[in-house]
Write a protein that holds these residues in place. Structure first.
Motif, PDB file in Angstrom:
ATOM      1  N   VAL A 221       0.848  -1.186   0.000  1.00  0.00           N
ATOM      2  CA  VAL A 221       0.000   0.000   0.000  1.00  0.00           C
ATOM      3  C   VAL A 221       0.885   1.237   0.000  1.00  0.00           C
ATOM      4  CG1 VAL A 221      -1.729   1.337   1.258  1.00  0.00           C
ATOM      5  CG2 VAL A 221      -1.869  -1.162   1.226  1.00  0.00           C
ATOM      6  N   ALA A 222       0.752   2.062  -1.025  1.00  0.00           N
ATOM      7  CA  ALA A 222       1.529   3.305  -1.120  1.00  0.00           C
ATOM      8  C   ALA A 222       0.985   4.118  -2.282  1.00  0.00           C
ATOM      9  CB  ALA A 222       3.013   3.022  -1.327  1.00  0.00           C
ATOM     10  N   SER A 223       1.314   5.407  -2.294  1.00  0.00           N
ATOM     11  CA  SER A 223       0.913   6.288  -3.387  1.00  0.00           C
ATOM     12  C   SER A 223       2.153   6.822  -4.082  1.00  0.00           C
ATOM     13  CB  SER A 223       0.072   7.452  -2.867  1.00  0.00           C
ATOM     14  OG  SER A 223       0.872   8.363  -2.156  1.00  0.00           O
ATOM     15  N   VAL A 224       1.949   7.330  -5.293  1.00  0.00           N
ATOM     16  CA  VAL A 224       3.066   7.855  -6.067  1.00  0.00           C
ATOM     17  C   VAL A 224       3.614   9.140  -5.456  1.00  0.00           C
ATOM     18  CG1 VAL A 224       1.615   9.194  -7.642  1.00  0.00           C
ATOM     19  CG2 VAL A 224       3.828   8.351  -8.441  1.00  0.00           C
ATOM     20  N   GLU A 225       2.810   9.825  -4.643  1.00  0.00           N
ATOM     21  CA  GLU A 225       3.307  11.046  -4.009  1.00  0.00           C
ATOM     22  C   GLU A 225       4.401  10.766  -2.988  1.00  0.00           C
ATOM     23  OE1 GLU A 225       0.021  10.358  -4.237  1.00  0.00           O
ATOM     24  OE2 GLU A 225      -1.110  12.137  -4.854  1.00  0.00           O
ATOM     25  N   ARG A 226       4.439   9.521  -2.489  1.00  0.00           N
ATOM     26  CA  ARG A 226       5.461   9.145  -1.511  1.00  0.00           C
ATOM     27  C   ARG A 226       5.821   7.684  -1.724  1.00  0.00           C
ATOM     28  NH1 ARG A 226       5.244  10.610   4.977  1.00  0.00           N
ATOM     29  NH2 ARG A 226       7.416  10.085   5.426  1.00  0.00           N
ATOM     30  N   ILE A 227       6.710   7.440  -2.668  1.00  0.00           N
ATOM     31  CA  ILE A 227       7.092   6.075  -3.023  1.00  0.00           C
ATOM     32  C   ILE A 227       8.057   5.534  -1.966  1.00  0.00           C
ATOM     33  CG2 ILE A 227       8.221   4.641  -4.766  1.00  0.00           C
ATOM     34  CD1 ILE A 227       7.378   6.767  -6.839  1.00  0.00           C
ATOM     35  N   PRO A 228       7.750   4.396  -1.359  1.00  0.00           N
ATOM     36  CA  PRO A 228       8.551   3.886  -0.245  1.00  0.00           C
ATOM     37  C   PRO A 228       9.783   3.098  -0.685  1.00  0.00           C
ATOM     38  CG  PRO A 228       6.663   2.468  -0.583  1.00  0.00           C
ATOM     39  CD  PRO A 228       6.528   3.595  -1.590  1.00  0.00           C
ATOM     40  N   HIS A 229      10.597   3.712  -1.555  1.00  0.00           N
ATOM     41  CA  HIS A 229      11.807   3.056  -2.037  1.00  0.00           C
ATOM     42  C   HIS A 229      12.923   4.094  -2.155  1.00  0.00           C
ATOM     43  CE1 HIS A 229      10.011  -0.859  -2.939  1.00  0.00           C
ATOM     44  NE2 HIS A 229       8.945  -0.178  -3.322  1.00  0.00           N
ATOM     45  N   PRO A 230      14.174   3.654  -1.995  1.00  0.00           N
ATOM     46  CA  PRO A 230      15.303   4.586  -2.076  1.00  0.00           C
ATOM     47  C   PRO A 230      15.502   5.135  -3.482  1.00  0.00           C
ATOM     48  CG  PRO A 230      15.939   2.502  -1.018  1.00  0.00           C
ATOM     49  CD  PRO A 230      14.595   2.285  -1.648  1.00  0.00           C
ATOM     50  N   ALA A 231      16.318   6.162  -3.569  1.00  0.00           N
ATOM     51  CA  ALA A 231      16.663   6.762  -4.870  1.00  0.00           C
ATOM     52  C   ALA A 231      17.309   5.723  -5.782  1.00  0.00           C
ATOM     53  CB  ALA A 231      17.598   7.947  -4.668  1.00  0.00           C
ATOM     54  N   GLU A 232      17.014   5.835  -7.070  1.00  0.00           N
ATOM     55  CA  GLU A 232      17.617   5.014  -8.124  1.00  0.00           C
ATOM     56  C   GLU A 232      17.374   3.522  -7.914  1.00  0.00           C
ATOM     57  OE1 GLU A 232      21.680   6.108  -8.876  1.00  0.00           O
ATOM     58  OE2 GLU A 232      21.234   8.260  -8.845  1.00  0.00           O
ATOM     59  N   SER A 233      16.156   3.175  -7.442  1.00  0.00           N
ATOM     60  CA  SER A 233      15.818   1.777  -7.182  1.00  0.00           C
ATOM     61  C   SER A 233      15.331   1.029  -8.423  1.00  0.00           C
ATOM     62  CB  SER A 233      14.720   1.688  -6.112  1.00  0.00           C
ATOM     63  OG  SER A 233      15.157   2.153  -4.866  1.00  0.00           O
ATOM     64  N   PHE A 234      14.911   1.772  -9.466  1.00  0.00           N
ATOM     65  CA  PHE A 234      14.227   1.129 -10.583  1.00  0.00           C
ATOM     66  C   PHE A 234      14.788   1.558 -11.929  1.00  0.00           C
ATOM     67  CE2 PHE A 234      11.177   1.395  -7.093  1.00  0.00           C
ATOM     68  CZ  PHE A 234      10.847   0.050  -6.953  1.00  0.00           C
ATOM     69  N   ASP A 235      14.697   0.615 -12.882  1.00  0.00           N
ATOM     70  CA  ASP A 235      15.042   0.909 -14.274  1.00  0.00           C
ATOM     71  C   ASP A 235      13.851   1.500 -15.026  1.00  0.00           C
ATOM     72  OD1 ASP A 235      17.728  -0.432 -14.230  1.00  0.00           O
ATOM     73  OD2 ASP A 235      16.466  -2.181 -13.794  1.00  0.00           O
ATOM     74  N   VAL A 236      12.644   1.108 -14.626  1.00  0.00           N
ATOM     75  CA  VAL A 236      11.424   1.502 -15.315  1.00  0.00           C
ATOM     76  C   VAL A 236      10.325   1.775 -14.289  1.00  0.00           C
ATOM     77  CG1 VAL A 236       9.684   0.846 -17.024  1.00  0.00           C
ATOM     78  CG2 VAL A 236      12.011  -0.030 -17.251  1.00  0.00           C
ATOM     79  N   VAL A 237       9.556   2.834 -14.527  1.00  0.00           N
ATOM     80  CA  VAL A 237       8.319   3.080 -13.781  1.00  0.00           C
ATOM     81  C   VAL A 237       7.183   3.133 -14.786  1.00  0.00           C
ATOM     82  CG1 VAL A 237       7.019   4.682 -12.328  1.00  0.00           C
ATOM     83  CG2 VAL A 237       9.460   4.327 -11.904  1.00  0.00           C
ATOM     84  N   VAL A 238       6.099   2.389 -14.501  1.00  0.00           N
ATOM     85  CA  VAL A 238       4.941   2.379 -15.386  1.00  0.00           C
ATOM     86  C   VAL A 238       3.702   2.709 -14.568  1.00  0.00           C
ATOM     87  CG1 VAL A 238       4.626  -0.130 -15.104  1.00  0.00           C
ATOM     88  CG2 VAL A 238       3.611   1.041 -17.081  1.00  0.00           C
ATOM     89  N   SER A 239       2.798   3.470 -15.178  1.00  0.00           N
ATOM     90  CA  SER A 239       1.555   3.824 -14.499  1.00  0.00           C
ATOM     91  C   SER A 239       0.460   4.012 -15.534  1.00  0.00           C
ATOM     92  CB  SER A 239       1.734   5.111 -13.683  1.00  0.00           C
ATOM     93  OG  SER A 239       0.564   5.415 -12.961  1.00  0.00           O
ATOM     94  N   THR A 240      -0.646   3.298 -15.367  1.00  0.00           N
ATOM     95  CA  THR A 240      -1.767   3.419 -16.289  1.00  0.00           C
ATOM     96  C   THR A 240      -3.005   3.882 -15.526  1.00  0.00           C
ATOM     97  OG1 THR A 240      -2.445   1.093 -16.035  1.00  0.00           O
ATOM     98  CG2 THR A 240      -0.838   1.585 -17.748  1.00  0.00           C
ATOM     99  N   GLN A 241      -3.611   4.949 -16.009  1.00  0.00           N
ATOM    100  CA  GLN A 241      -4.855   5.474 -15.461  1.00  0.00           C
ATOM    101  C   GLN A 241      -4.726   5.866 -13.991  1.00  0.00           C
ATOM    102  OE1 GLN A 241      -6.142   6.002 -18.667  1.00  0.00           O
ATOM    103  NE2 GLN A 241      -7.924   6.022 -17.351  1.00  0.00           N
TER     104      GLN A 241
END
Length: 264
Positions: free
Chosen positions: A99-119
Motif C-alpha cells: 500500500v503506497a501512493s506515487v506522491e510518496r514512493i517507499p523506495h530509495p533513490a535510483e531503485s528502478f530501471d522503469v516506472v509504469v503507471s496506467t490510469q
C-alpha cells in the motif's frame, strides 16, 4: 484503509475492485496492455515499479518478461486492489506488493530501471510533484511509461444527448484532471524527463456487448454519478438502460495517450 480507498469520491472497495478487474480482462484492455508492454520494451533483469498496480494483470505479464533476475514492485492505495493483485503475484518471479501512493514512493533513490503507471496520474492534484518522486526512484537514463485518458475525446451514442452531457460532466467529478494528456508532455519536460514516444491508444466498441470496456464503465458511471451535477439515481439507471437498448446501434469511442520518457 479498512479494505477500501477513495479517489475524489470514487471508492475502490471490494465491489469496485472486482468491477475494475472485470473491465481489465476485456479484449479492449488486453490489447491496451499489449501496447503498453511493447512501449516498455522490458529486458531480463529489469527492476520495475508499477504505480497503481490495480488487479495485477500488467504486473503478472511483465514478470514473465523480466525473468528470475528481475524485480517488480506494485503499489496501490487500495487494499482491495492489492488483494486481487496478490492472487496473481505467484505467476511470475519477483513481484512485491504494498500500500503506497506515487506522491510518496517507499523506495530509495535510483531503485528502478522503469516506472509504469496506467490510469493514475489523471487522479492526482500535483502531477509535477509525483513526477519528481518518480524521477527520484529511477536510475539515471531510466524510463517512465504513462497512460492516461483525455475524457474530452469520448464519443458515446445516446438517444438523449442532453442527459448524456450531464452524466459525463458529473462523472468527471471523480478526476483531478479529465484532460491531463493535453499538458502531460510539458509537465514531463519540466520535471526533468525527455519525451521519447507519444502514441494514441483508442478504445472502440460498436454494437452493445457486456464483455467490453465500455459496458463495465457504464456500471461504474451509474454507481458514481447520483448526487453529482444534480443527477438522480433514477436518471443514471435510465441513462444506462437507454445505451444498452441501442443494441446493434451502440457506439463508444475513447482515446488514451501513451507517454514514454527518459530521466535525464
Amino acid at each position: 484503509m479498512g479494505g477500501e480507498a477513495e479517489v475524489d469520491g470514487l471508492q475502490f472497495d471490494p465491489r469496485m475492485s472486482r468491477q475494475v478487474e472485470a473491465m481489465y480482462t476485456t479484449a479492449d484492455v488486453v490489447e491496451q496492455r499489449r501496447i503498453v508492454r511493447a512501449a516498455l520494451a522490458l529486458r531480463s533483469g529489469d527492476r520495475v515499479l508499477d504505480v497503481g498496480v490495480g488487479p495485477g494483470l500488467l504486473a503478472a505479464e511483465m514478470a514473465t518478461e523480466i525473468g528470475p533476475s528481475g524485480r517488480i514492485c506494485g503499489i496501490d492505495i487500495s487494499d482491495s486492489m492489492l488483494a486481487i493483485a496478490a492472487t496473481r503475484a505467484d505467476v511470475g518471479p519477483g513481484i512485491e506488493l504494498e500500500v503506497a501512493s506515487v506522491e510518496r514512493i517507499p523506495h530509495p533513490a535510483e531503485s528502478f530501471d522503469v516506472v509504469v503507471s496506467t490510469q493514475v496520474f489523471e487522479y492526482l492534484d500535483d502531477v509535477g510533484g509525483a513526477l519528481d518522486e518518480v524521477r527520484r526512484v529511477l536510475r539515471p537514463a531510466g524510463r517512465v511509461v504513462l497512460l492516461d485518458t483525455d475524457w474530452g475525446s469520448l464519443v458515446w451514442r445516446s438517444s438523449d444527448d442532453a442527459r448524456m452531457a450531464r452524466v459525463l460532466t458529473a462523472f468527471e467529478d471523480h478526476l483531478a484532471d479529465p484532460h491531463l494528456p493535453r499538458t502531460l508532455a510539458d509537465v514531463l519536460v519540466k520535471s526533468g524527463f525527455t519525451l521519447t514516444h507519444l502514441q494514441v491508444v483508442p478504445i472502440l466498441n460498436t454494437g452493445y456487448d457486456d464483455r467490453t470496456y465500455s459496458a463495465g464503465l457504464m456500471d461504474i458511471v451509474t454507481g458514481f454519478v447520483p448526487g453529482h451535477a444534480d443527477i438522480t439515481a433514477d436518471e443514471a439507471r435510465a441513462w444506462a438502460d437507454d445505451l444498452r437498448g441501442l443494441g446493434a446501434g451502440y457506439f463508444f469511442s475513447l482515446n488514451r495517450y501513451l507517454f514514454v520518457a527518459s530521466a535525464l
